[in-house]
Design a protein around this motif. Sequence first.
Motif, PDB file in Angstrom:
ATOM      1  N   SER A  18      81.219 102.068  60.011  1.00 50.80           N
ATOM      2  CA  SER A  18      80.554 102.755  58.906  1.00 50.80           C
ATOM      3  C   SER A  18      81.098 102.260  57.574  1.00 50.80           C
ATOM      4  O   SER A  18      82.156 101.632  57.512  1.00 50.80           O
ATOM      5  N   ILE A  19      80.338 102.570  56.530  1.00 51.01           N
ATOM      6  CA  ILE A  19      80.713 102.210  55.164  1.00 51.01           C
ATOM      7  C   ILE A  19      80.464 103.431  54.296  1.00 51.01           C
ATOM      8  O   ILE A  19      79.401 104.056  54.388  1.00 51.01           O
ATOM      9  N   LYS A  20      81.436 103.789  53.460  1.00 49.10           N
ATOM     10  CA  LYS A  20      81.223 104.851  52.476  1.00 49.10           C
ATOM     11  C   LYS A  20      80.779 104.192  51.173  1.00 49.10           C
ATOM     12  O   LYS A  20      81.370 103.215  50.716  1.00 49.10           O
ATOM     13  N   VAL A  21      79.729 104.734  50.578  1.00 47.46           N
ATOM     14  CA  VAL A  21      79.097 104.138  49.405  1.00 47.46           C
ATOM     15  C   VAL A  21      79.180 105.098  48.236  1.00 47.46           C
ATOM     16  O   VAL A  21      78.940 106.297  48.384  1.00 47.46           O
ATOM     17  N   SER A  22      79.522 104.574  47.051  1.00 48.51           N
ATOM     18  CA  SER A  22      79.532 105.374  45.829  1.00 48.51           C
ATOM     19  C   SER A  22      79.447 104.434  44.628  1.00 48.51           C
ATOM     20  O   SER A  22      79.444 103.220  44.770  1.00 48.51           O
ATOM     21  N   PHE A  23      79.355 105.013  43.436  1.00 48.59           N
ATOM     22  CA  PHE A  23      79.469 104.262  42.191  1.00 48.59           C
ATOM     23  C   PHE A  23      80.751 104.687  41.484  1.00 48.59           C
ATOM     24  O   PHE A  23      81.084 105.877  41.446  1.00 48.59           O
TER      25      PHE A  23
END
Length: 195
Positions: A18-23
């Motif tokens: 999995s990958i956690k995504v944010s800005f």
Amino acid sequence: AVPFFKSTDSNGDGYPESIKVSFRVYSAGTNTLLHTTPAMKLLTAPIPTGCTVNDPNKFFDFDWDILPTRRIAQLDSSGALVAENKRMSMAINLTVDCWDGSSNQYSERAAVYSGNLSGVAETGNPVESWMRVFNGRQIYGLNGVDQDGNLINDALMITTGMETSLGDNITVYFVVAGTGIDLGTLPASTYALTR
């Protein structure tokens, strides 16, 4: 605003599950971090049947592409910033390909992530970040849509595709920019593009 990804490889096989995504939002021209949007978890594309990460005789490749939308700081007719202008969205395409011993195998997953860059809650819109996932598809386009002519992109048009034996199967989705929920006035449409 800088996209930030954090991968998780829980079993240590070299492939992230999995990958956690944010800005991450910085003061312009500096390294001063102002705000990080809430991270959302995206499962990576599954390893195709007949392939394994640990077999050195099989070619294994994991790629991701990012397509961000441009954030335009326009004002609405009342002169106040509207919720949609606090947002930035990006399309993420994940692809895995490998050799199963007789042919090349592919697996794809795509998502759109949208986050409120301001760090201030949006009036009437409690969703600070959202993600929409498309299994077995790639995102070909991500565009803002101004529905009322006030120069604000209050909706997003997401163009996804999937290869078939005859060509591409294209589906165009229209979603509310602030929530990612389907826009009832513009239903999703599917098109077959033949070669």
